[in-house]
Write an enzyme that holds these catalytic residues in place. Structure first.
Site, short mmCIF file in Angstrom:
data_model
loop_
_atom_site.label_atom_id
_atom_site.label_comp_id
_atom_site.label_asym_id
_atom_site.label_seq_id
_atom_site.Cartn_x
_atom_site.Cartn_y
_atom_site.Cartn_z
CE1 TYR A 33 -13.12 15.54 -0.10
CE2 TYR A 33 -12.20 14.01 1.50
CZ TYR A 33 -12.17 15.22 0.85
OH TYR A 33 -11.17 16.12 1.14
CB ALA A 34 -20.86 13.20 -1.30
N GLY A 35 -19.82 10.64 -2.94
CA GLY A 35 -19.31 10.08 -4.20
C GLY A 35 -20.23 8.99 -4.68
CE LYS A 84 -9.61 -4.58 8.82
NZ LYS A 84 -8.86 -3.47 8.28
NE ARG A 127 -9.20 -7.67 -3.75
CZ ARG A 127 -8.36 -8.13 -2.83
NH1 ARG A 127 -8.51 -9.36 -2.37
NH2 ARG A 127 -7.39 -7.40 -2.35
CB VAL A 185 -2.66 -7.99 3.99
CG1 VAL A 185 -2.14 -8.16 5.42
CG2 VAL A 185 -3.85 -7.04 3.98
CG PHE A 226 -6.15 -1.38 11.55
CD1 PHE A 226 -7.53 -1.26 11.64
CD2 PHE A 226 -5.49 -2.11 12.52
CE1 PHE A 226 -8.24 -1.86 12.68
CE2 PHE A 226 -6.18 -2.71 13.58
CZ PHE A 226 -7.55 -2.57 13.65
CG LEU A 227 -2.30 -2.83 4.84
CD1 LEU A 227 -2.97 -2.72 3.49
CD2 LEU A 227 -0.98 -3.53 4.71
CB CYS A 255 -11.75 -4.12 3.39
SG CYS A 255 -10.16 -4.96 3.24
#
Ligand code: NAD
Length: 448
Positions: A257-259, A210, A336, A11, A155-156, A266
């Site tokens: 999207y399912a995954g 947020k 992460r 960030v 919010f990036l 975050c």
């Protein structure tokens, strides 16, 4: 304006570089002296499309600087942005120690009015704690300076962080001071020339916004994954269902999207932080509890499919499995909470040999996984498929979309393909001769 960015990570570095690009004079500060040394030599410590160019340009223009020296950084700046980590504490709550340490260090160097801008994701009440910390530190120094604390959540999205930062959907400013609000409006004015995207609100609402945004997005993913589990049993195809519901403008196509689950620095920690905030307030969170637990199960789904496939073939032990994609999502090297880690750990425990490939995340993956006997980092997706009994696609990097599957098959020992991100057309993959497994698409479903 003269700005200090405290914390030069995903960030801080991106925001600092974009602020400089917009004409501000920016100093990026970090306690990691090694990182600052690398940056000062022109080495960008993270992968983010477009970042290197923008950093180089602004360093050359004299608008972007790097330092580990708080005193110089704070004394030169009008506003000090805090963009340090807010990791998950052991009990799931948000660990504010880095933010408060940054506030303390800013206060130790203050020599006049400053705006302290919280960019880190922090629970409601954090701005008050920052204020209290600064007051205590100033009192210890026996000095008194006016200051304002503002909440300005970021919010990036990693992978498109520069573009998001340059053209934000909105800029949230939580403030109780006209002076600070006016300054923040000026800082962000160049980013919102096209139309005013600045939303000013009270501080608690900004802090809460947020978390609410991230939890809303995580909820869509877990709900789609729950639908996918039903589709696998009732013959429907989650891809078709996605198109069917996404076309409703109230729903939209994004984040449908399912995954094999969400990861990253975050969503997982933010949902747990909001659960923790709610617990403290005696508010139950059955929806958020379910979102988190669906995701935890989802991260284990690909390993379960691989285990089931190899059960009649002597099990996973001794099998070679190619893994495509390691980062938690495409276009970043961030590992992460990456779902790949769960899969890799489970398969290693079962005795598989793993051939890993990611376009940019090898260095960060090595830092997490270390050197292990049955783990090999490969040159590309073809190399990762060499002698493999199966290939598993974990992160949907664009380069995996256009693969020469004949060549992949020529290199593979077996024919099993586990698509954790539904990137390929099931019927096509079957015609090509793969034992193809997707998420939420049963083998006998006729549509692609
Ligand atoms: P990061 O780990 O990439 O970077 C944080 C940096 O802060 C590190 O370089 C660290 O050395 C430095 N740091 C720690 N303590 C410091 C101190 N006292 N003084 C100076 N530097 C210090 O973290 P990140 O991903 O950039 O996240 C920062 C914050 O932004 C978090 O609260 C996160 O939740 C939030 N956020 C992250 C993203 C994202 O996509 N990564 C998006 C929106 C919001």
């Amino acid at each position: 304006m003269r700005l200090l960015m405290v914390g030069t990570g995903y960030v801080g570095l991106v925001t600092g570089a974009c602020m400089a690009e917009m004409g501000h004079y920016v100093v990026c500060l970090d306690i990691d002296k090694n990182k600052i040394a690398r940056l000062s030599e022109g080495n960008i410590p993270i992968y983010e499309p477009g970042l290197e160019e923008i950093v180089r340009r602004n360093v050359a223009a004299g608008r972007l600087h790097f330092t580990a020296d708080y005193e110089a950084g704070v004394q030169e700046a009008e506003s000090c942005f805090i963009a340090v980590p807010t990791p998950e504490a052991e009990d799931g709550s948000c660990d504010l120690s880095y933010v408060l340490q940054a506030a303390r260090m800013i206060a130790q160097s203050m020599n006049g009015y400053r705006i302290i801008v919280n960019k880190s994701t922090v629970p409601v009440g954090a701005a008050q704690l920052v204020r209290k910390t600064i007051l205590e530190e100033l009192a210890a120094r026996k000095v008194s300076f006016p200051f304002d604390v503002v909440s300005n959540p970021e919010f990036l999205k990693e992978g498109s962080a520069v573009a998001d930062c340059m053209k934000p959907d909105r800029v949230i400013i939580g403030s109780d001071s006209l002076r600070a609000t006016t300054a923040l409006r000026e800082i962000y004015s160049a980013f919102t020339l096209n139309h005013d995207r600045i939303v000013v609100m009270d501080i608690p609402s900004a802090e809460m916004t947020k978390y609410a945004a991230n939890v809303m997005l995580a909820t869509r993913i877990s709900l789609m994954n729950e639908f996918a589990a039903i589709c696998e049993k009732n013959g429907a195809n989650i891809n078709q269902v996605r198109i069917g519901i996404g076309s409703d403008s109230r729903i939209g196509y994004q984040f449908l999207y399912a995954g094999i689950g969400y990861g990253g620095s975050c969503f997982p920690k933010d949902i747990r932080a909001l659960q923790s905030m709610a617990r403290e307030l005696d508010v139950t969170t059955p929806i958020m509890d379910a979102v988190d637990s669906v995701n935890e199960s989802q991260k284990k789904l690909l390993a379960a499919k691989i285990r089931a496939h190899f059960a009649p073939l002597g099990g996973v032990k001794g099998k070679t499995i190619g893994i495509w994609g390691l980062s938690f999502k495409p276009n970043t090297d961030d590992m992460r909470e990456a779902p790949s880690l769960q899969l890799i750990r489970e398969l290693l425990e079962e005795g598989a040999h793993l051939r890993l490939f990611d376009p940019v995340a090898h260095e960060k993956a090595r830092m997490v996984l270390g050197d292990q006997e049955r783990l090999q980092f490969c040159r590309d997706e073809y190399d990762a498929a060499e002698s493999a009994d199966a290939v598993a696609l974990v992160t949907e990097w664009k380069q995996f979309r256009f693969v020469d599957f004949q060549e992949i098959q020529r290199r593979m020992e077996g024919r099993a393909f586990f698509d954790g991100r539904n990137q390929y057309k099931p019927q096509e993959m079957r015609v090509k001769g793969f034992n193809y497994y997707a998420i939420g698409i049963p083998a006998d479903n006729p549509s692609d």
